[in-house]
Scaffold this motif. Structure first.
Motif, mmCIF file in Angstrom:
data_model
loop_
_atom_site.group_PDB
_atom_site.id
_atom_site.type_symbol
_atom_site.label_atom_id
_atom_site.label_comp_id
_atom_site.label_asym_id
_atom_site.label_seq_id
_atom_site.Cartn_x
_atom_site.Cartn_y
_atom_site.Cartn_z
ATOM 1 N N SER A 77 0.805 -1.157 -0.178
ATOM 2 C CA SER A 77 -0.059 -0.106 0.035
ATOM 3 C C SER A 77 0.852 1.060 0.136
ATOM 4 O O SER A 77 2.088 1.129 0.412
ATOM 5 C CB SER A 77 -0.914 -0.185 1.173
ATOM 6 N N VAL A 78 0.146 2.314 -0.532
ATOM 7 C CA VAL A 78 1.007 3.508 -0.658
ATOM 8 C C VAL A 78 0.003 4.568 -0.066
ATOM 9 O O VAL A 78 -1.287 4.926 -0.686
ATOM 10 C CB VAL A 78 1.475 3.915 -2.152
ATOM 11 N N GLU A 79 0.522 5.530 1.024
ATOM 12 C CA GLU A 79 -0.473 6.680 1.256
ATOM 13 C C GLU A 79 -0.072 7.974 0.684
ATOM 14 O O GLU A 79 1.131 8.090 0.551
ATOM 15 C CB GLU A 79 -0.387 6.643 2.990
ATOM 16 N N ALA A 80 -1.157 8.700 0.153
ATOM 17 C CA ALA A 80 -0.851 10.024 -0.666
ATOM 18 C C ALA A 80 -1.743 10.862 -0.272
ATOM 19 O O ALA A 80 -3.016 10.673 0.006
ATOM 20 C CB ALA A 80 -0.851 9.589 -1.919
ATOM 21 N N TYR A 81 -1.314 12.167 0.051
ATOM 22 C CA TYR A 81 -2.292 13.194 0.320
ATOM 23 C C TYR A 81 -3.176 13.807 -0.775
ATOM 24 O O TYR A 81 -2.725 13.414 -1.910
ATOM 25 C CB TYR A 81 -1.530 14.322 0.969
ATOM 26 N N ALA A 82 -4.248 14.139 -0.184
ATOM 27 C CA ALA A 82 -5.118 14.754 -1.481
ATOM 28 C C ALA A 82 -4.450 16.138 -1.746
ATOM 29 O O ALA A 82 -3.961 16.690 -0.896
ATOM 30 C CB ALA A 82 -6.629 14.968 -1.135
ATOM 31 N N VAL A 83 -4.800 16.456 -2.853
ATOM 32 C CA VAL A 83 -4.414 18.221 -3.087
ATOM 33 C C VAL A 83 -5.664 18.612 -2.679
ATOM 34 O O VAL A 83 -6.512 18.433 -2.273
ATOM 35 C CB VAL A 83 -4.226 18.304 -4.683
ATOM 36 N N MET A 84 -5.258 20.232 -2.470
ATOM 37 C CA MET A 84 -6.068 21.046 -1.947
ATOM 38 C C MET A 84 -6.910 22.105 -3.126
ATOM 39 O O MET A 84 -5.867 22.350 -3.737
ATOM 40 C CB MET A 84 -5.764 21.902 -0.871
ATOM 41 N N PRO A 85 -8.132 22.301 -3.037
ATOM 42 C CA PRO A 85 -8.938 21.791 -1.962
ATOM 43 C C PRO A 85 -9.149 20.378 -2.248
ATOM 44 O O PRO A 85 -9.214 19.921 -3.330
ATOM 45 C CB PRO A 85 -10.286 22.807 -2.214
ATOM 46 N N SER A 86 -9.818 19.754 -1.199
ATOM 47 C CA SER A 86 -9.725 18.176 -1.365
ATOM 48 C C SER A 86 -11.234 17.770 -1.774
ATOM 49 O O SER A 86 -11.973 17.227 -1.079
ATOM 50 C CB SER A 86 -9.383 17.348 -0.096
#
Length: 278
Positions: A77-86
């Protein structure tokens, strides 16, 4: 943001590197290191991305047992942040262009047709046949139109899955994106962990398992037709299909867009369906 964690825009460069093709013109996000070594060793020939809107790492951590079918098919698995605005169209636009919102142009909850270069354009230029299977009038259904790819617009999630299963069985596409919407709908209608929302989450996991099993069955039917390999999200390489999952999450903690990108190590075949005009 945790040090070293990338955002969901890295999906595009990762997929391009796995397929061994040039990235879109505006792609600036680096690939996920967790799969970079695999890309260097082996070229992917077929992939299926399963995009379940609004499900993210917080749910996977809280309900790990419910996601066991995903982990079984895709243990890395790979965790990744959402871009903003999410919000959905902003995140998906970045995810499939590799570019930030200021570059691709979607900066709020709106759904214009993107005019910039995308992952789907890059795949098409490289001679790969692409299909997008999405719920009618969803962001995925609308913002990537007017491209030389096949569009399948369906009534809701179950119809999307049935279409995807048929496409996998026919083996006419090299990359399939299957979108799921129910959890996002139920979450907004109630709260993120309401019984209705959690039931929708379970439906997405069940549907992913159905698609993954179909890929495995089709692969086994065509085991004599070997290919270089392929990748999916929530697993990687190995003796049976593996891949890597992308758990998108926003800075405030509300996660977006859990993606299971499915790969096969043998050629499969997908079936024709109704292809909508571009």
């Amino acid at each position: 943001m945790m040090r070293g964690m990338l955002d969901v825009a890295s999906v595009t460069s990762t997929v391009c590197d796995l397929f061994g093709i040039p990235r879109p013109a505006d792609c600036v996000s680096p690939p996920f290191s967790e799969v970079a070594a695999f890309a260097a060793r082996r070229t992917v020939t077929k992939a299926l991305m399963f995009a379940a809107d609004a499900i993210g790492a917080h749910l996977v951590r809280s309900y790990a047992e419910a996601f066991e079918p995903v982990s079984r098919h895709a243990p890395t698995s790979v965790e990744a942040y959402a871009v903003m605005p999410s919000v959905t169209p902003v995140c998906f636009a970045s995810m499939f262009t590799g570019a930030p919102p200021d570059t691709h142009g979607i900066r709020k909850s709106e759904r214009p047709t993107l005019t910039c270069d995308t992952l789907f354009d890059a795949l098409s230029r490289a001679g790969r046949r692409v299909a997008i299977v999405a719920v009618e009038n969803s962001s995925i259904d609308l913002i990537f139109r007017s491209r030389r790819i096949d569009y399948f617009t369906e009534t809701y999630d179950e119809e999307v899955i049935e279409r995807t299963l048929n496409l996998v069985a026919a083996d006419q596409h090299d990359f399939i994106l299957a979108y799921q919407q129910e959890y996002d709908d139920k979450m907004h209608a109630t709260v993120p962990r309401s019984p209705e929302a959690l039931c929708a989450m379970a439906n997405h996991v069940r549907n992913f398992d159905r698609v993954a099993r179909r890929c495995i069955r089709v692969r086994s039917r065509h085991a004599h037709r070997s290919v270089d390999g392929a990748w999916d999200a929530r697993q990687q390489h190995g003796g049976r299909p593996r891949g890597a999952s992308l758990l998108g999450r926003s800075l405030p903690g509300l996660t977006r867009n859990l993606h299971f990108l499915r790969h096969t190590l043998r050629a499969c075949s997908f079936s024709k369906g109704r292809v909508l005009p571009m």
